[in-house]
Scaffold this active site. Sequence first.
Site, PDB file in Angstrom:
ATOM      1  N   THR A 189      14.248  -1.922  -6.449  1.00 19.31           N
ATOM      2  CA  THR A 189      12.836  -1.828  -6.057  1.00 19.31           C
ATOM      3  C   THR A 189      12.401  -2.922  -5.083  1.00 19.31           C
ATOM      4  O   THR A 189      11.223  -3.024  -4.767  1.00 19.31           O
ATOM      5  CB  THR A 189      11.933  -1.892  -7.297  1.00 19.31           C
ATOM      6  OG1 THR A 189      12.182  -3.127  -7.999  1.00 19.31           O
ATOM      7  CG2 THR A 189      12.208  -0.727  -8.236  1.00 19.31           C
TER       8      THR A 189
ATOM      9  N   GLY B 149      11.335  -4.564  -1.965  1.00 18.03           N
ATOM     10  CA  GLY B 149      10.870  -4.116  -0.661  1.00 18.03           C
ATOM     11  C   GLY B 149      10.083  -2.821  -0.669  1.00 18.03           C
ATOM     12  O   GLY B 149       9.844  -2.246   0.399  1.00 18.03           O
ATOM     13  N   THR B 150       9.648  -2.356  -1.835  1.00 17.64           N
ATOM     14  CA  THR B 150       8.915  -1.092  -1.875  1.00 17.64           C
ATOM     15  C   THR B 150       7.591  -1.178  -1.117  1.00 17.64           C
ATOM     16  O   THR B 150       7.230  -0.259  -0.374  1.00 17.64           O
ATOM     17  CB  THR B 150       8.643  -0.653  -3.325  1.00 17.64           C
ATOM     18  OG1 THR B 150       8.058  -1.747  -4.051  1.00 17.64           O
ATOM     19  CG2 THR B 150       9.921  -0.222  -4.018  1.00 17.64           C
ATOM     20  N   GLY B 151       6.854  -2.266  -1.300  1.00 19.21           N
ATOM     21  CA  GLY B 151       5.577  -2.404  -0.614  1.00 19.21           C
ATOM     22  C   GLY B 151       5.737  -2.510   0.888  1.00 19.21           C
ATOM     23  O   GLY B 151       4.961  -1.917   1.649  1.00 19.21           O
ATOM     24  N   CYS B 152       6.738  -3.267   1.322  1.00 14.65           N
ATOM     25  CA  CYS B 152       7.012  -3.398   2.754  1.00 14.65           C
ATOM     26  C   CYS B 152       7.370  -2.045   3.353  1.00 14.65           C
ATOM     27  O   CYS B 152       6.886  -1.666   4.430  1.00 14.65           O
ATOM     28  CB  CYS B 152       8.168  -4.375   2.985  1.00 14.65           C
ATOM     29  SG  CYS B 152       7.941  -6.011   2.263  1.00 14.65           S
TER      30      CYS B 152
ATOM     31  N   LYS C 143      -2.223   0.878  -5.175  1.00 12.83           N
ATOM     32  CA  LYS C 143      -0.903   1.266  -5.667  1.00 12.83           C
ATOM     33  C   LYS C 143      -0.806   0.980  -7.161  1.00 12.83           C
ATOM     34  O   LYS C 143      -1.051  -0.137  -7.599  1.00 12.83           O
ATOM     35  CB  LYS C 143       0.183   0.512  -4.905  1.00 12.83           C
ATOM     36  CG  LYS C 143       0.160   0.784  -3.405  1.00 12.83           C
ATOM     37  CD  LYS C 143       1.262   0.060  -2.672  1.00 12.83           C
ATOM     38  CE  LYS C 143       1.103  -1.448  -2.739  1.00 12.83           C
ATOM     39  NZ  LYS C 143       2.064  -2.169  -1.898  1.00 12.83           N
TER      40      LYS C 143
END
Length: 251
Positions: A196, A198-201, A163
């Site tokens: 932004t 919690g974007t990865g979760c 990412k």
Amino acid sequence: MSPPPRILAIAGSDSSGGAGIQADIKTITMLGGYAMTAVTAVTAQNTLGVQAVVSMTPQLVVEQFLACSRDIGIDAVKIGMVARPETTDIIGDLLRTLGRGTPVVLDPVMVASSGAVLNVRGTNGHLLALAEHAALVTPNLPELEALGGLDAVLGHCRAVLVKGGHAPGEVIVDRLVTADGEIARWEDTRIETSGTHGTGCTLSSAIATYLGHGLTLEDAIGKAREFVRAALLAAPGFGAGRGPMGHHAVR
């Protein structure tokens, strides 16, 4: 109607609802999956930072996992914050009971968006062993560096989604890489927003859900990225720091 795919999220709880298990449940539900959880830690946090963390015992994580797998069943797994080395090891043992046909997405969460360290010292080194059970590992650039680089991660898993959100520039590039090299990439203009958290979760849960629906890895990633971008655009603006995304508004 056909039954929804059964998605187990193994991760920590975020009291403010923006990341962790709460973001997983919202994402899985909005994308037509049935969300189940094995909570690895409880945090007191909000958009400004993490105030407290209490890890669950490894045995409690085991009992949560088995309660879901033995009764409901599991079609795909998303793994986020694991908190402790011994928890990481025992999750690996549990995944072996599912067989290799069940897709696992590992988001190697190490640090919250506020900068707070979320894992006990020594946990990160165990994540590579856990990656051996994953169909996909989804590190951001700092996480990839902490795990020893792309070659080190690829030595333990089938595919890595690198990412690029932490790289400078107006265009974000995400790359899907296997031992055969880069097999796909996605490029999009950066969305300027403070929402932004919690974007990865959200991304990893969305990928796991789409894999549970039967999509190919590349298609699952592409659609999951679309969901994340839509949720970023719909961020409600809550909190004084890095606010939550707008999962609720995505259709």
